[in-house]
Design a protein around this motif. Structure first.
Motif, short mmCIF file in Angstrom:
data_model
loop_
_atom_site.label_atom_id
_atom_site.label_comp_id
_atom_site.label_asym_id
_atom_site.label_seq_id
_atom_site.Cartn_x
_atom_site.Cartn_y
_atom_site.Cartn_z
N LEU A 82 -9.18 2.87 -4.29
CA LEU A 82 -7.86 2.26 -4.20
C LEU A 82 -7.35 2.05 -5.62
O LEU A 82 -7.98 1.35 -6.41
CB LEU A 82 -7.96 0.92 -3.46
CG LEU A 82 -6.74 -0.01 -3.55
CD1 LEU A 82 -5.55 0.60 -2.85
CD2 LEU A 82 -7.08 -1.37 -2.95
N VAL A 83 -6.23 2.66 -5.96
CA VAL A 83 -5.64 2.52 -7.28
C VAL A 83 -4.51 1.51 -7.19
O VAL A 83 -3.58 1.68 -6.39
CB VAL A 83 -5.10 3.88 -7.80
CG1 VAL A 83 -4.48 3.71 -9.18
CG2 VAL A 83 -6.23 4.90 -7.85
N THR A 84 -4.60 0.45 -7.97
CA THR A 84 -3.62 -0.63 -7.88
C THR A 84 -2.29 -0.22 -8.51
O THR A 84 -2.21 0.72 -9.30
CB THR A 84 -4.16 -1.91 -8.52
OG1 THR A 84 -4.64 -1.62 -9.84
CG2 THR A 84 -5.31 -2.48 -7.70
N TYR A 103 4.85 -5.80 -1.88
CA TYR A 103 3.89 -6.11 -0.83
C TYR A 103 2.75 -5.10 -0.77
O TYR A 103 1.87 -5.19 0.08
CB TYR A 103 4.61 -6.17 0.52
CG TYR A 103 5.61 -7.29 0.61
CD1 TYR A 103 5.26 -8.50 1.20
CD2 TYR A 103 6.89 -7.16 0.08
CE1 TYR A 103 6.17 -9.55 1.26
CE2 TYR A 103 7.80 -8.20 0.13
CZ TYR A 103 7.43 -9.39 0.71
OH TYR A 103 8.32 -10.44 0.76
N VAL A 104 2.75 -4.15 -1.69
CA VAL A 104 1.74 -3.08 -1.73
C VAL A 104 0.67 -3.43 -2.75
O VAL A 104 0.98 -3.75 -3.90
CB VAL A 104 2.40 -1.73 -2.07
CG1 VAL A 104 1.34 -0.65 -2.27
CG2 VAL A 104 3.38 -1.33 -0.97
N SER A 111 0.10 -7.97 0.68
CA SER A 111 0.65 -9.26 1.10
C SER A 111 1.33 -9.09 2.45
O SER A 111 1.90 -8.03 2.74
CB SER A 111 1.68 -9.78 0.08
OG SER A 111 1.12 -9.89 -1.21
N ARG A 112 1.30 -10.14 3.25
CA ARG A 112 1.93 -10.08 4.57
C ARG A 112 3.41 -9.73 4.43
O ARG A 112 4.14 -10.35 3.65
CB ARG A 112 1.77 -11.40 5.31
CG ARG A 112 2.48 -11.42 6.65
CD ARG A 112 2.27 -12.72 7.38
NE ARG A 112 0.92 -12.78 7.95
CZ ARG A 112 0.54 -13.75 8.79
NH1 ARG A 112 1.37 -14.73 9.10
NH2 ARG A 112 -0.68 -13.73 9.28
N ALA A 113 3.86 -8.76 5.20
CA ALA A 113 5.24 -8.26 5.10
C ALA A 113 5.93 -8.37 6.46
O ALA A 113 5.47 -7.77 7.43
CB ALA A 113 5.25 -6.82 4.60
N ALA A 173 -8.47 -10.65 1.41
CA ALA A 173 -8.36 -11.75 0.44
C ALA A 173 -8.30 -11.24 -0.99
O ALA A 173 -7.65 -11.85 -1.85
CB ALA A 173 -9.52 -12.72 0.61
N GLN A 174 -8.95 -10.12 -1.27
CA GLN A 174 -9.00 -9.60 -2.63
C GLN A 174 -7.82 -8.70 -2.97
O GLN A 174 -7.69 -8.24 -4.10
CB GLN A 174 -10.30 -8.82 -2.84
CG GLN A 174 -11.55 -9.64 -2.63
CD GLN A 174 -11.61 -10.87 -3.54
OE1 GLN A 174 -11.11 -10.85 -4.66
NE2 GLN A 174 -12.22 -11.95 -3.06
N LEU A 175 -6.95 -8.44 -1.99
CA LEU A 175 -5.81 -7.56 -2.21
C LEU A 175 -4.55 -8.31 -2.58
O LEU A 175 -3.54 -7.69 -2.94
CB LEU A 175 -5.55 -6.71 -0.96
CG LEU A 175 -6.69 -5.76 -0.56
CD1 LEU A 175 -6.35 -5.06 0.74
CD2 LEU A 175 -6.97 -4.74 -1.66
N ALA A 176 -4.57 -9.63 -2.50
CA ALA A 176 -3.42 -10.43 -2.89
C ALA A 176 -3.15 -10.26 -4.38
O ALA A 176 -4.09 -10.05 -5.17
CB ALA A 176 -3.66 -11.90 -2.56
#
Length: 284
Positions: A185-187, A146-147, A133-135, A36-39
């Protein structure tokens, strides 16, 4: 933004590394760093938080896998031409895909445990890609949207299990502790060009691997697009994208891990890992 999960195994808290390299606690803002926090929207919300307002974490806590509840841990084999050459294998025409068991995931500095019967446990520094995101059936042009971000992965591999005990690689890739991920994790916005990152690995202080994502056969965008045609990629899935040359299997003479060895590995901008190699011990 550098996101982390810190604390004892199974008890990790969410955090981030601020601009001064200090660890800040995020547990008052989010419960964990999960799908949920990766969107994109959730990451933008975290980015807007004044980092100096977050509690400072004292000491040097253990780092865990920077993403909670990873759904799939996917590997790409022979994705550097010079590594394929040292392995004596042809350059693949399509990405070679294998799965690493979720149970092999471990923190970036947790020990690597040699499995029972191991004779050829090997190292592989790799760029990790975390899906945000769902790919499904995404194009190469859109794939990076999507990454969520990137991390360091050590794709530890037991070569005799992988190559000498049947045609499937998975059994040599998923042993306990064979998936160190992190430290953070580097955004996306903090990585200017994911295809221009230097990788390295040292064994007992001696450089073994030196490479760059510039020489990948299949780019990150190509890999994400390709995989999305065969499986739905979900937020939190981790993809290990292949390793440059210098693995133990390719050396002359070959050199595999033994009890007491120490690995240090990293990727420019993504941090560093260090692992002690220990003998197999029965679970408590």
């Amino acid at each position: 933004m550098r996101l982390v999960r810190y604390g004892r195994p199974g008890k990790e808290k969410p955090g981030l590394i601020d601009d001064e390299g200090k660890l800040r606690d995020l547990s008052g803002v989010i419960a964990d760093i999960d799908a949920a926090q990766l969107a994109p929207k959730a990451l933008r919300k975290l980015e807007k938080i004044p980092h100096a307002s977050l509690p400072l974490v004292r000491g040097n806590p253990r780092y865990g896998v920077p993403v909670a509840r990873v759904g799939k841990f996917i590997g790409i084999g022979l994705n550097y031409s010079d590594h394929a050459a040292e392995a004596g294998m042809p350059i693949p025409k399509e990405p070679i895909v294998f799965m690493k068991a979720i149970s092999c995931l471990s923190g970036p500095d947790d020990p690597i445990m040699l499995p029972q019967g191991s004779k050829k446990t090997d190292w592989e520094v790799e760029l990790g890609v975390v899906i945000g995101s769902r790919a499904q059936y995404v194009s190469e042009e859109d794939a990076l949207k999507y990454v969520a971000g990137y991390c360091v992965v050590n794709d530890v591999s037991e070569r005799s299990f992988q190559l000498e005990r049947g045609p499937q690689w998975d059994k040599g890739k998923g042993c306990d502790t064979f998936g160190p991920v992190g430290p953070w994790l580097v955004t996306q916005e903090d990585i200017y060009d994911v295809q221009q990152l230097d990788l390295y690995l040292e064994l007992n202080g001696k450089r073994m691997q030196t490479g760059s994502t510039e020489t990948m056969i299949f780019s990150v965008a190509q890999i994400v697009s390709y995989l999305s045609k065969f499986m739905t990629l979900e937020p939190g899935d981790v993809i290990a994208t292949g390793t440059p040359p210098g693995v133990g299997q390719g050396r002359k003479p070959q050199r595999f891990l033994k009890k007491g060895d120490v690995l240090r590995l990293g990727i420019a901008g993504l941090g560093e890992q260090q692992q002690d190699v220990i003998a197999w011990t029965a679970p408590k």
